[in-house]
Design a protein around this motif. Sequence first.
Motif, PDB file in Angstrom:
ATOM      1  N   VAL A   1      -0.838  15.708   1.543  1.00 33.57           N
ATOM      2  CA  VAL A   1      -2.283  15.476   1.500  1.00 33.57           C
ATOM      3  C   VAL A   1      -2.773  14.892   2.820  1.00 33.57           C
ATOM      4  O   VAL A   1      -2.218  13.896   3.306  1.00 33.57           O
ATOM      5  CB  VAL A   1      -2.635  14.511   0.346  1.00 33.57           C
ATOM      6  CG1 VAL A   1      -4.146  14.388   0.217  1.00 33.57           C
ATOM      7  CG2 VAL A   1      -2.007  14.955  -0.960  1.00 33.57           C
ATOM      8  N   PRO A   2      -3.805  15.472   3.446  1.00 32.23           N
ATOM      9  CA  PRO A   2      -4.365  14.897   4.678  1.00 32.23           C
ATOM     10  C   PRO A   2      -4.906  13.493   4.424  1.00 32.23           C
ATOM     11  O   PRO A   2      -5.751  13.289   3.539  1.00 32.23           O
ATOM     12  CB  PRO A   2      -5.484  15.880   5.046  1.00 32.23           C
ATOM     13  CG  PRO A   2      -5.131  17.164   4.355  1.00 32.23           C
ATOM     14  CD  PRO A   2      -4.448  16.751   3.088  1.00 32.23           C
ATOM     15  N   LEU A   3      -4.461  12.528   5.197  1.00 32.46           N
ATOM     16  CA  LEU A   3      -4.832  11.137   4.954  1.00 32.46           C
ATOM     17  C   LEU A   3      -6.324  10.889   5.167  1.00 32.46           C
ATOM     18  O   LEU A   3      -6.949  10.134   4.421  1.00 32.46           O
ATOM     19  CB  LEU A   3      -4.022  10.216   5.866  1.00 32.46           C
ATOM     20  CG  LEU A   3      -2.625   9.831   5.385  1.00 32.46           C
ATOM     21  CD1 LEU A   3      -1.921   8.988   6.434  1.00 32.46           C
ATOM     22  CD2 LEU A   3      -2.704   9.053   4.079  1.00 32.46           C
ATOM     23  N   PHE A   4      -6.900  11.497   6.185  1.00 30.62           N
ATOM     24  CA  PHE A   4      -8.288  11.205   6.519  1.00 30.62           C
ATOM     25  C   PHE A   4      -9.279  12.116   5.803  1.00 30.62           C
ATOM     26  O   PHE A   4     -10.484  12.008   6.033  1.00 30.62           O
ATOM     27  CB  PHE A   4      -8.492  11.313   8.038  1.00 30.62           C
ATOM     28  CG  PHE A   4      -7.969  10.132   8.799  1.00 30.62           C
ATOM     29  CD1 PHE A   4      -8.713   8.973   8.917  1.00 30.62           C
ATOM     30  CD2 PHE A   4      -6.717  10.179   9.390  1.00 30.62           C
ATOM     31  CE1 PHE A   4      -8.232   7.878   9.609  1.00 30.62           C
ATOM     32  CE2 PHE A   4      -6.219   9.079  10.091  1.00 30.62           C
ATOM     33  CZ  PHE A   4      -6.975   7.922  10.197  1.00 30.62           C
ATOM     34  N   GLU A   5      -8.790  12.982   4.967  1.00 30.94           N
ATOM     35  CA  GLU A   5      -9.683  13.890   4.245  1.00 30.94           C
ATOM     36  C   GLU A   5      -9.714  13.615   2.748  1.00 30.94           C
ATOM     37  O   GLU A   5     -10.379  14.333   2.005  1.00 30.94           O
ATOM     38  CB  GLU A   5      -9.265  15.344   4.498  1.00 30.94           C
ATOM     39  CG  GLU A   5      -9.372  15.763   5.948  1.00 30.94           C
ATOM     40  CD  GLU A   5      -8.926  17.189   6.169  1.00 30.94           C
ATOM     41  OE1 GLU A   5      -8.840  17.940   5.177  1.00 30.94           O
ATOM     42  OE2 GLU A   5      -8.661  17.566   7.327  1.00 30.94           O
TER      43      GLU A   5
ATOM     44  N   ASN B   1       2.352   2.464  -5.817  1.00 28.72           N
ATOM     45  CA  ASN B   1       0.943   2.475  -5.443  1.00 28.72           C
ATOM     46  C   ASN B   1       0.499   3.875  -5.021  1.00 28.72           C
ATOM     47  O   ASN B   1      -0.611   4.309  -5.357  1.00 28.72           O
ATOM     48  CB  ASN B   1       0.690   1.490  -4.301  1.00 28.72           C
ATOM     49  CG  ASN B   1      -0.787   1.360  -3.978  1.00 28.72           C
ATOM     50  OD1 ASN B   1      -1.585   0.934  -4.812  1.00 28.72           O
ATOM     51  ND2 ASN B   1      -1.159   1.757  -2.762  1.00 28.72           N
ATOM     52  N   VAL B   2       1.360   4.585  -4.270  1.00 27.77           N
ATOM     53  CA  VAL B   2       1.007   5.944  -3.852  1.00 27.77           C
ATOM     54  C   VAL B   2       0.814   6.837  -5.072  1.00 27.77           C
ATOM     55  O   VAL B   2      -0.127   7.636  -5.148  1.00 27.77           O
ATOM     56  CB  VAL B   2       2.085   6.522  -2.914  1.00 27.77           C
ATOM     57  CG1 VAL B   2       1.830   8.001  -2.650  1.00 27.77           C
ATOM     58  CG2 VAL B   2       2.109   5.747  -1.599  1.00 27.77           C
ATOM     59  N   ALA B   3       1.697   6.700  -6.061  1.00 31.94           N
ATOM     60  CA  ALA B   3       1.569   7.503  -7.279  1.00 31.94           C
ATOM     61  C   ALA B   3       0.263   7.200  -8.003  1.00 31.94           C
ATOM     62  O   ALA B   3      -0.413   8.109  -8.500  1.00 31.94           O
ATOM     63  CB  ALA B   3       2.761   7.252  -8.200  1.00 31.94           C
ATOM     64  N   SER B   4      -0.107   5.936  -8.034  1.00 34.47           N
ATOM     65  CA  SER B   4      -1.353   5.575  -8.715  1.00 34.47           C
ATOM     66  C   SER B   4      -2.577   6.098  -7.951  1.00 34.47           C
ATOM     67  O   SER B   4      -3.578   6.494  -8.557  1.00 34.47           O
ATOM     68  CB  SER B   4      -1.442   4.053  -8.880  1.00 34.47           C
ATOM     69  OG  SER B   4      -1.541   3.403  -7.620  1.00 34.47           O
TER      70      SER B   4
ATOM     71  N   ALA C   1       0.819  -1.209   0.000  1.00 26.51           N
ATOM     72  CA  ALA C   1       0.000   0.000   0.000  1.00 26.51           C
ATOM     73  C   ALA C   1       0.853   1.259   0.000  1.00 26.51           C
ATOM     74  O   ALA C   1       0.496   2.267  -0.623  1.00 26.51           O
ATOM     75  CB  ALA C   1      -0.925  -0.014   1.205  1.00 26.51           C
ATOM     76  N   TRP C   2       1.996   1.245   0.713  1.00 24.53           N
ATOM     77  CA  TRP C   2       2.824   2.434   0.856  1.00 24.53           C
ATOM     78  C   TRP C   2       3.960   2.499  -0.160  1.00 24.53           C
ATOM     79  O   TRP C   2       4.799   3.399  -0.073  1.00 24.53           O
ATOM     80  CB  TRP C   2       3.399   2.493   2.272  1.00 24.53           C
ATOM     81  CG  TRP C   2       2.362   2.848   3.290  1.00 24.53           C
ATOM     82  CD1 TRP C   2       1.526   1.988   3.946  1.00 24.53           C
ATOM     83  CD2 TRP C   2       2.028   4.157   3.744  1.00 24.53           C
ATOM     84  NE1 TRP C   2       0.697   2.666   4.794  1.00 24.53           N
ATOM     85  CE2 TRP C   2       0.981   4.012   4.699  1.00 24.53           C
ATOM     86  CE3 TRP C   2       2.507   5.424   3.462  1.00 24.53           C
ATOM     87  CZ2 TRP C   2       0.420   5.096   5.361  1.00 24.53           C
ATOM     88  CZ3 TRP C   2       1.952   6.515   4.124  1.00 24.53           C
ATOM     89  CH2 TRP C   2       0.917   6.347   5.052  1.00 24.53           C
ATOM     90  N   SER C   3       3.996   1.593  -1.095  1.00 23.52           N
ATOM     91  CA  SER C   3       5.064   1.623  -2.109  1.00 23.52           C
ATOM     92  C   SER C   3       4.906   2.862  -2.984  1.00 23.52           C
ATOM     93  O   SER C   3       3.789   3.344  -3.209  1.00 23.52           O
ATOM     94  CB  SER C   3       5.011   0.371  -2.981  1.00 23.52           C
ATOM     95  OG  SER C   3       3.836   0.389  -3.791  1.00 23.52           O
ATOM     96  N   PRO C   4       6.019   3.429  -3.469  1.00 27.05           N
ATOM     97  CA  PRO C   4       5.930   4.616  -4.317  1.00 27.05           C
ATOM     98  C   PRO C   4       5.013   4.424  -5.523  1.00 27.05           C
ATOM     99  O   PRO C   4       4.266   5.330  -5.896  1.00 27.05           O
ATOM    100  CB  PRO C   4       7.378   4.856  -4.742  1.00 27.05           C
ATOM    101  CG  PRO C   4       8.188   4.268  -3.632  1.00 27.05           C
ATOM    102  CD  PRO C   4       7.420   3.070  -3.177  1.00 27.05           C
TER     103      PRO C   4
ATOM    104  N   ARG D   1      -9.195   8.898  -1.718  1.00 28.02           N
ATOM    105  CA  ARG D   1      -8.238   8.073  -2.461  1.00 28.02           C
ATOM    106  C   ARG D   1      -7.257   7.372  -1.529  1.00 28.02           C
ATOM    107  O   ARG D   1      -6.696   6.326  -1.867  1.00 28.02           O
ATOM    108  CB  ARG D   1      -7.455   8.932  -3.453  1.00 28.02           C
ATOM    109  CG  ARG D   1      -8.289   9.614  -4.520  1.00 28.02           C
ATOM    110  CD  ARG D   1      -7.436  10.586  -5.321  1.00 28.02           C
ATOM    111  NE  ARG D   1      -6.854  11.630  -4.468  1.00 28.02           N
ATOM    112  CZ  ARG D   1      -5.995  12.555  -4.901  1.00 28.02           C
ATOM    113  NH1 ARG D   1      -5.602  12.543  -6.165  1.00 28.02           N
ATOM    114  NH2 ARG D   1      -5.518  13.465  -4.070  1.00 28.02           N
ATOM    115  N   LEU D   2      -7.043   7.946  -0.344  1.00 22.41           N
ATOM    116  CA  LEU D   2      -6.028   7.439   0.573  1.00 22.41           C
ATOM    117  C   LEU D   2      -6.627   6.646   1.729  1.00 22.41           C
ATOM    118  O   LEU D   2      -5.975   6.425   2.747  1.00 22.41           O
ATOM    119  CB  LEU D   2      -5.207   8.611   1.123  1.00 22.41           C
ATOM    120  CG  LEU D   2      -4.630   9.577   0.079  1.00 22.41           C
ATOM    121  CD1 LEU D   2      -3.864  10.696   0.758  1.00 22.41           C
ATOM    122  CD2 LEU D   2      -3.736   8.840  -0.910  1.00 22.41           C
ATOM    123  N   GLU D   3      -7.868   6.177   1.558  1.00 23.56           N
ATOM    124  CA  GLU D   3      -8.561   5.485   2.639  1.00 23.56           C
ATOM    125  C   GLU D   3      -7.795   4.260   3.105  1.00 23.56           C
ATOM    126  O   GLU D   3      -7.691   3.994   4.307  1.00 23.56           O
ATOM    127  CB  GLU D   3      -9.967   5.090   2.189  1.00 23.56           C
ATOM    128  CG  GLU D   3     -10.779   4.403   3.272  1.00 23.56           C
ATOM    129  CD  GLU D   3     -12.170   4.043   2.791  1.00 23.56           C
ATOM    130  OE1 GLU D   3     -12.904   3.390   3.553  1.00 23.56           O
ATOM    131  OE2 GLU D   3     -12.518   4.407   1.647  1.00 23.56           O
TER     132      GLU D   3
END
Length: 297
Positions: A152-156, A136-139, A131-134, A159-161
């Motif tokens: 980017v705020p994680l809980f707001e 996946n984060v880019a996608s 999940a935290w790989s570059p 996409r980052l749920e």
Amino acid sequence: MRASSEVEAGTSPLTPEWRRWLVENLVRGASPKELVASLEKAGVSAEQARRAVEVEQQEPFVAGALRAVGMQRKLEGLLDVYAELFQQTDGPPRVDRHDALSPAAFFERYYFDNLPVVLRAEWRALLEPEAWSPGNVASLLGEREARHACCVPLFEDSRLERLARGLTLLRGFTAEDARACEPRLWWEPPGAEVPLRAARRNVLLAQVHGERRLQLVPAFELRRMALASPEPDDAPLRLDVTLSPGECLLLPVGWWYGFSAPGGGVAVSFEAFALPEPNVTWDADAEPQPSPLPPRD
């Protein structure tokens, strides 16, 4: 410059242009004695020169400005003293690093003293690697946003749920409630550079992937940071620190930080700590409150 032959009470003998020059130099901190001497050299009599300086000092708007500037100089002088003390160490100023630092030592020696520190934490191993790989984060961010550094705020951000759901906290250092920590995802593509900016709150920055090369400027360098183009002898102190995966950096409130990520990077930050008062905020843009009103009579 022309000066009147007789000086009326409360009236300056100088022309408006010279009065502006005089007020500007008073506010800049030039001594009245030096200004009288300069006026005499320019052809003003000693009596008129002294009178001109006295008139401007007694003007209400000038007197108020002089008090405000005087307080600013006192504060700047105090910050300069802090800078001198900071640099009176056995070696060159640096950011401490610890492989094992207890929460009590973290707060007592660094957080409360407004000092940065790098510490290693085992929390990274608890994150979901895929999940935290570059990649996946880019996608998750999308092609357009992933081209630039972002925070980017994680809980707001929906996409980052998945990242928010699997987030691991630093027990003993951060608050126990993940949402209360206001975690943010920091993303940088390869070659990203972020210029210096002020930390308005204490931030614990945890590096997940990539190498982050930071420049830190202490809070007591406020005066030098405010200069448009400081001279080499008056340039602010800068500390260099490299953050590798698995390391966390305390960015103290009031310090400036900038960084580069040659190979790109992924990090997460936390802004609530395991304290009764989870954080403090520097409101650098706050408007000052008016001073007490003078008596009406």
